[in-house]
Write a protein that holds these residues in place. Structure first.
Motif, PDB file in Angstrom:
ATOM      1  N   ASN A 176       0.801  -1.222   0.000  1.00  0.00           N
ATOM      2  CA  ASN A 176       0.000   0.000   0.000  1.00  0.00           C
ATOM      3  C   ASN A 176       0.836   1.276   0.000  1.00  0.00           C
ATOM      4  O   ASN A 176       0.352   2.344  -0.375  1.00  0.00           O
ATOM      5  CB  ASN A 176      -0.968   0.021   1.184  1.00  0.00           C
ATOM      6  CG  ASN A 176      -0.299  -0.170   2.523  1.00  0.00           C
ATOM      7  OD1 ASN A 176       0.391  -1.166   2.762  1.00  0.00           O
ATOM      8  ND2 ASN A 176      -0.498   0.772   3.421  1.00  0.00           N
ATOM      9  N   ASN A 178       3.391   1.932  -1.933  1.00  0.00           N
ATOM     10  CA  ASN A 178       3.603   2.320  -3.330  1.00  0.00           C
ATOM     11  C   ASN A 178       4.971   2.960  -3.584  1.00  0.00           C
ATOM     12  O   ASN A 178       5.106   3.895  -4.380  1.00  0.00           O
ATOM     13  CB  ASN A 178       2.481   3.285  -3.755  1.00  0.00           C
ATOM     14  CG  ASN A 178       2.345   3.411  -5.263  1.00  0.00           C
ATOM     15  OD1 ASN A 178       2.812   2.555  -6.022  1.00  0.00           O
ATOM     16  ND2 ASN A 178       1.703   4.468  -5.706  1.00  0.00           N
ATOM     17  N   TYR A 253      -1.687   3.440  -1.765  1.00  0.00           N
ATOM     18  CA  TYR A 253      -2.889   2.789  -2.276  1.00  0.00           C
ATOM     19  C   TYR A 253      -3.968   2.706  -1.200  1.00  0.00           C
ATOM     20  O   TYR A 253      -5.151   2.573  -1.517  1.00  0.00           O
ATOM     21  CB  TYR A 253      -2.571   1.380  -2.767  1.00  0.00           C
ATOM     22  CG  TYR A 253      -1.834   1.345  -4.076  1.00  0.00           C
ATOM     23  CD1 TYR A 253      -2.410   1.863  -5.238  1.00  0.00           C
ATOM     24  CD2 TYR A 253      -0.564   0.788  -4.161  1.00  0.00           C
ATOM     25  CE1 TYR A 253      -1.740   1.833  -6.447  1.00  0.00           C
ATOM     26  CE2 TYR A 253       0.118   0.743  -5.372  1.00  0.00           C
ATOM     27  CZ  TYR A 253      -0.472   1.268  -6.512  1.00  0.00           C
ATOM     28  OH  TYR A 253       0.197   1.237  -7.706  1.00  0.00           O
ATOM     29  N   TYR A 254      -3.533   2.779   0.076  1.00  0.00           N
ATOM     30  CA  TYR A 254      -4.517   2.737   1.160  1.00  0.00           C
ATOM     31  C   TYR A 254      -3.839   3.100   2.472  1.00  0.00           C
ATOM     32  O   TYR A 254      -2.696   2.717   2.709  1.00  0.00           O
ATOM     33  CB  TYR A 254      -5.157   1.356   1.305  1.00  0.00           C
ATOM     34  CG  TYR A 254      -6.531   1.406   1.939  1.00  0.00           C
ATOM     35  CD1 TYR A 254      -7.632   1.781   1.181  1.00  0.00           C
ATOM     36  CD2 TYR A 254      -6.723   1.113   3.284  1.00  0.00           C
ATOM     37  CE1 TYR A 254      -8.895   1.852   1.752  1.00  0.00           C
ATOM     38  CE2 TYR A 254      -7.982   1.182   3.864  1.00  0.00           C
ATOM     39  CZ  TYR A 254      -9.063   1.556   3.083  1.00  0.00           C
ATOM     40  OH  TYR A 254     -10.313   1.636   3.640  1.00  0.00           O
ATOM     41  N   SER A 274      -2.433  10.500  -2.391  1.00  0.00           N
ATOM     42  CA  SER A 274      -3.602  10.006  -3.125  1.00  0.00           C
ATOM     43  C   SER A 274      -4.869  10.307  -2.333  1.00  0.00           C
ATOM     44  O   SER A 274      -4.812  10.847  -1.222  1.00  0.00           O
ATOM     45  CB  SER A 274      -3.471   8.496  -3.346  1.00  0.00           C
ATOM     46  OG  SER A 274      -3.720   7.792  -2.132  1.00  0.00           O
ATOM     47  N   LYS A 276      -6.895   7.803  -1.510  1.00  0.00           N
ATOM     48  CA  LYS A 276      -7.283   6.459  -1.106  1.00  0.00           C
ATOM     49  C   LYS A 276      -7.395   6.334   0.413  1.00  0.00           C
ATOM     50  O   LYS A 276      -6.660   6.982   1.160  1.00  0.00           O
ATOM     51  CB  LYS A 276      -6.261   5.439  -1.612  1.00  0.00           C
ATOM     52  CG  LYS A 276      -6.090   5.425  -3.126  1.00  0.00           C
ATOM     53  CD  LYS A 276      -7.345   4.921  -3.832  1.00  0.00           C
ATOM     54  CE  LYS A 276      -7.121   4.792  -5.335  1.00  0.00           C
ATOM     55  NZ  LYS A 276      -8.321   4.280  -6.038  1.00  0.00           N
ATOM     56  N   PRO A 292      -2.516   6.992  -7.583  1.00  0.00           N
ATOM     57  CA  PRO A 292      -1.289   6.271  -7.194  1.00  0.00           C
ATOM     58  C   PRO A 292      -0.770   5.309  -8.252  1.00  0.00           C
ATOM     59  O   PRO A 292       0.410   4.943  -8.236  1.00  0.00           O
ATOM     60  CB  PRO A 292      -1.707   5.529  -5.925  1.00  0.00           C
ATOM     61  CG  PRO A 292      -3.197   5.412  -6.012  1.00  0.00           C
ATOM     62  CD  PRO A 292      -3.650   6.653  -6.710  1.00  0.00           C
ATOM     63  N   ASP A 293      -1.643   4.909  -9.192  1.00  0.00           N
ATOM     64  CA  ASP A 293      -1.210   4.021 -10.275  1.00  0.00           C
ATOM     65  C   ASP A 293      -0.465   4.769 -11.376  1.00  0.00           C
ATOM     66  O   ASP A 293       0.190   4.150 -12.210  1.00  0.00           O
ATOM     67  CB  ASP A 293      -2.409   3.304 -10.890  1.00  0.00           C
ATOM     68  CG  ASP A 293      -2.858   2.117 -10.054  1.00  0.00           C
ATOM     69  OD1 ASP A 293      -1.984   1.346  -9.621  1.00  0.00           O
ATOM     70  OD2 ASP A 293      -4.071   1.972  -9.834  1.00  0.00           O
TER      71      ASP A 293
END
Length: 344
Positions: A176, A178, A253-254, A274, A276, A292-293
């Motif tokens: 998460n 990243n 990501y989280y 992000s 998220k 984030p991607d």
């Protein structure tokens, strides 16, 4: 009222995250004369108290005793490994421990959690009654608000042999966080990256299958002279690093909260992150929000901060204002209110 605050049993948790929470909460609660805090360990729970508060919860370790003689409150910081099992393989033993922990979690009187995002996860993934869940934000230590001198900052640059201009990442290396995309982005911008991370700096067991995301980050970093890994940085040095950095790059990501984000905002460091999990809830409009991607978006956000002085100044001002919404005195006050609702 006498409350037993149980010290985290996992040594790694004492360095960041849970350890920071425990230390600051214990210190702030002591200002409440109506509450006496007793520090203890889970294998020596005192009988002469009114409540037990376990300020940590790990889904894959049996951190919550099945037999407790007092009303119990547990802090669950996040359930990221449960929400994203494909990125946190637990195996049969892990699954068994999670089911035990899940059952025990339903037996406590109240659950404190770090954000409304984490409250939703507790409701969805554990089936906890929302009336038993209390979102209470974490906060930066007050020292993050203090402006360091030029001498202090230069000493930190010299101590760690760092360049004058850099961006930074703070945290351990899990899926998460990243970090791989952060490294890819700084290569495209061609700016040094200071990585404050025990796991990345030590690279212990990085080849183990359970550390696949650490391995990916190490391989992505390669022998790049843009990467500066730092291990177990003292708080005073970390504050200097935030105040020196062009930005904190934190495209998770989280997150259940995201403590580095509020530390950075308190220190006058612009934030790239992000939306998220809890992150949008925490930063509001005081950060540059990216997908984030998208390495392209992360790269673009870093370039914007480096090139747009006016926007950077706005982010610093907005971040400072946003950070003032979080304080350990407020965290302690809200936690004390939970104690009072549970007892008698």
């Amino acid at each position: 009222m006498k409350v037993a605050l149980v010290k985290p049993p996992l040594s790694g948790h004492l360095l960041r995250g849970t350890g920071v929470y425990f230390d600051n909460l214990a210190g702030s609660l002591r200002s409440y004369t109506a509450i006496e805090v007793v520090i203890c360990t889970s294998n020596q729970l005192p009988k002469s108290v009114d409540l037990y508060h376990f300020p940590y919860f790990d889904p894959f370790f049996l951190t919550l005793p099945p037999l407790r003689s007092k009303k119990t409150i547990v802090t669950v910081h996040d359930l990221t490994p449960i929400k994203f099992p494909q990125h946190f393989p637990r195996g049969l033993k892990g699954e068994l421990k999670w089911q035990i922990q899940r059952f025990l979690l339903k037996t406590v009187r109240a659950i404190v959690t770090d954000s409304f995002a984490s409250k939703k996860d507790l409701m969805a993934l554990v089936g906890i009654n929302p009336d038993k869940i209390y979102p209470i934000y974490l906060a930066p230590a007050e020292k993050f608000l203090s402006l360091k001198t030029k001498t202090d900052k230069q000493n930190v640059l010299d101590k760690y042999k760092l360049p004058k201009k850099f961006v930074m990442f703070v945290g351990e290396v899990n899926w998460n966080k990243n970090l791989v995309n952060v490294i890819r982005a700084i290569k495209m911008v061609n700016i040094p990256l200071v990585i404050v991370s025990q796991s990345f700096a030590q690279r212990k067991d990085w080849f183990h299958p359970a550390n696949v995301y650490l391995k990916q980050a190490i391989q992505e970093a390669g022998n790049s002279n843009l990467i500066y890994p730092l291990n177990q940085v003292k708080q005073a040095d970390l504050i200097c690093l935030y105040q020196l950095a062009a930005a904190l790059v934190y495209p998770s990501y989280y997150e259940g909260f995201g403590l580095p984000v509020v530390e950075a905002m308190s220190s006058g460091c612009p934030v790239v992150t992000s939306a998220k999990g809890s992150l949008k809830e925490i930063v509001g409009s005081a950060a540059l929000i990216i997908d984030p991607d998208s390495v392209t978006q992360i790269t673009g956000a870093i370039k914007t901060i480096l090139q747009n002085k006016r926007l950077t100044e706005q982010l610093i001002i907005q971040g400072s204002l946003q950070a003032k919404k979080f304080s350990w005195s407020k965290t302690a006050r809200d936690t004390a209110q939970v104690y009072q609702q549970v007892y008698p």
